[in-house]
Motif scaffolding. Sequence first.
Motif, PDB file in Angstrom:
ATOM      1  N   ALA A 112       0.834  -1.208   0.000  1.00  0.00           N
ATOM      2  CA  ALA A 112       0.000   0.000   0.000  1.00  0.00           C
ATOM      3  C   ALA A 112       0.863   1.250   0.000  1.00  0.00           C
ATOM      4  O   ALA A 112       0.585   2.227  -0.718  1.00  0.00           O
ATOM      5  CB  ALA A 112      -0.924  -0.005   1.216  1.00  0.00           C
ATOM      6  N   ALA A 113       1.934   1.239   0.814  1.00  0.00           N
ATOM      7  CA  ALA A 113       2.831   2.404   0.858  1.00  0.00           C
ATOM      8  C   ALA A 113       3.502   2.624  -0.492  1.00  0.00           C
ATOM      9  O   ALA A 113       3.615   3.747  -0.978  1.00  0.00           O
ATOM     10  CB  ALA A 113       3.878   2.208   1.958  1.00  0.00           C
ATOM     11  N   ALA A 114       3.963   1.531  -1.127  1.00  0.00           N
ATOM     12  CA  ALA A 114       4.609   1.648  -2.439  1.00  0.00           C
ATOM     13  C   ALA A 114       3.625   2.189  -3.475  1.00  0.00           C
ATOM     14  O   ALA A 114       3.967   3.063  -4.289  1.00  0.00           O
ATOM     15  CB  ALA A 114       5.143   0.284  -2.879  1.00  0.00           C
ATOM     16  N   TRP A 115       2.386   1.704  -3.454  1.00  0.00           N
ATOM     17  CA  TRP A 115       1.364   2.185  -4.396  1.00  0.00           C
ATOM     18  C   TRP A 115       1.088   3.674  -4.176  1.00  0.00           C
ATOM     19  O   TRP A 115       0.995   4.453  -5.113  1.00  0.00           O
ATOM     20  CB  TRP A 115       0.088   1.372  -4.215  1.00  0.00           C
ATOM     21  CG  TRP A 115      -1.035   1.885  -5.080  1.00  0.00           C
ATOM     22  CD1 TRP A 115      -1.238   1.625  -6.394  1.00  0.00           C
ATOM     23  CD2 TRP A 115      -2.077   2.776  -4.668  1.00  0.00           C
ATOM     24  NE1 TRP A 115      -2.348   2.296  -6.844  1.00  0.00           N
ATOM     25  CE2 TRP A 115      -2.886   3.023  -5.789  1.00  0.00           C
ATOM     26  CE3 TRP A 115      -2.397   3.384  -3.468  1.00  0.00           C
ATOM     27  CZ2 TRP A 115      -3.990   3.848  -5.752  1.00  0.00           C
ATOM     28  CZ3 TRP A 115      -3.503   4.213  -3.432  1.00  0.00           C
ATOM     29  CH2 TRP A 115      -4.281   4.436  -4.550  1.00  0.00           C
ATOM     30  N   PHE A 116       0.971   4.076  -2.891  1.00  0.00           N
ATOM     31  CA  PHE A 116       0.674   5.475  -2.554  1.00  0.00           C
ATOM     32  C   PHE A 116       1.802   6.386  -3.031  1.00  0.00           C
ATOM     33  O   PHE A 116       1.569   7.423  -3.654  1.00  0.00           O
ATOM     34  CB  PHE A 116       0.476   5.608  -1.039  1.00  0.00           C
ATOM     35  CG  PHE A 116       0.150   7.001  -0.586  1.00  0.00           C
ATOM     36  CD1 PHE A 116      -1.088   7.563  -0.854  1.00  0.00           C
ATOM     37  CD2 PHE A 116       1.090   7.764   0.093  1.00  0.00           C
ATOM     38  CE1 PHE A 116      -1.385   8.846  -0.449  1.00  0.00           C
ATOM     39  CE2 PHE A 116       0.803   9.050   0.502  1.00  0.00           C
ATOM     40  CZ  PHE A 116      -0.439   9.596   0.227  1.00  0.00           C
ATOM     41  N   ILE A 117       3.059   5.980  -2.758  1.00  0.00           N
ATOM     42  CA  ILE A 117       4.215   6.800  -3.158  1.00  0.00           C
ATOM     43  C   ILE A 117       4.307   6.888  -4.675  1.00  0.00           C
ATOM     44  O   ILE A 117       4.532   7.961  -5.239  1.00  0.00           O
ATOM     45  CB  ILE A 117       5.509   6.229  -2.541  1.00  0.00           C
ATOM     46  CG1 ILE A 117       5.514   6.475  -1.029  1.00  0.00           C
ATOM     47  CG2 ILE A 117       6.744   6.851  -3.185  1.00  0.00           C
ATOM     48  CD1 ILE A 117       6.587   5.727  -0.277  1.00  0.00           C
ATOM     49  N   SER A 118       4.112   5.768  -5.373  1.00  0.00           N
ATOM     50  CA  SER A 118       4.215   5.792  -6.840  1.00  0.00           C
ATOM     51  C   SER A 118       3.090   6.610  -7.460  1.00  0.00           C
ATOM     52  O   SER A 118       3.297   7.324  -8.433  1.00  0.00           O
ATOM     53  CB  SER A 118       4.213   4.376  -7.402  1.00  0.00           C
ATOM     54  OG  SER A 118       2.947   3.775  -7.221  1.00  0.00           O
ATOM     55  N   SER A 119       1.880   6.537  -6.881  1.00  0.00           N
ATOM     56  CA  SER A 119       0.772   7.321  -7.436  1.00  0.00           C
ATOM     57  C   SER A 119       1.021   8.812  -7.235  1.00  0.00           C
ATOM     58  O   SER A 119       0.708   9.627  -8.098  1.00  0.00           O
ATOM     59  CB  SER A 119      -0.565   6.904  -6.817  1.00  0.00           C
ATOM     60  OG  SER A 119      -0.600   7.249  -5.441  1.00  0.00           O
TER      61      SER A 119
END
Length: 202
Positions: free
Chosen positions: A35-42
């Motif tokens: 979730a953190a990786a998705w949030f940062i990439s978005s």
Amino acid sequence: MSANTPAAAAPAKSKKMLLIIIGVVVAVLVIGGGAAAWFISSRSHAAEDEEGGGAPAAHKEAPKVAPTFLPMENMVVNLADPGGDRFAQIGITLELEDAKTAEQVKQYLPTIRSGILMLVSQRTSTELLQREGKEKLATDILREVSRPLGYSVPSERERAKAAAAAEHDEGDAEERPAARKRTERTERNPVRKVLFSSFIIQ
């Protein structure tokens, strides 16, 4: 032997519980990390889109070029007051689109100065002491400077007629695109403004 069985079962259960807890912790960490990786990439994609979206627009806009200012010699003109004892000393600076326009204006300066002198000599001191009078004179001078270059500046009467026609045509959906096309075809006047560097009335 029956005494050893519950003791052996207890460590087995505690090992199972430990494995379950470790499994749950690992699952939470994996899900949280994803979730953190998705949030940062978005967020980074959104920032890139904003920068990328803004950059082409900046490239599409024509670079702003500083205008060219052409100062004219001060003029002393008798005004149209009764008795003829009032006069105006006026300094004019023209704001032009570029140096090429300045060179064109210089070629017509004698004609332009003559036209400006005629315009000012028709005004009274009462007119020129008011802001509206100065603004009207600036518009008339703009027209006088633009005429030799082949550009026309609408008079107040023409502007009023155009405004009335625009209001009349507002309800007609077919007329509006035609009016827009007419506006787009008109050339932009390279003589931008008439600025007064001095304005003395005596």
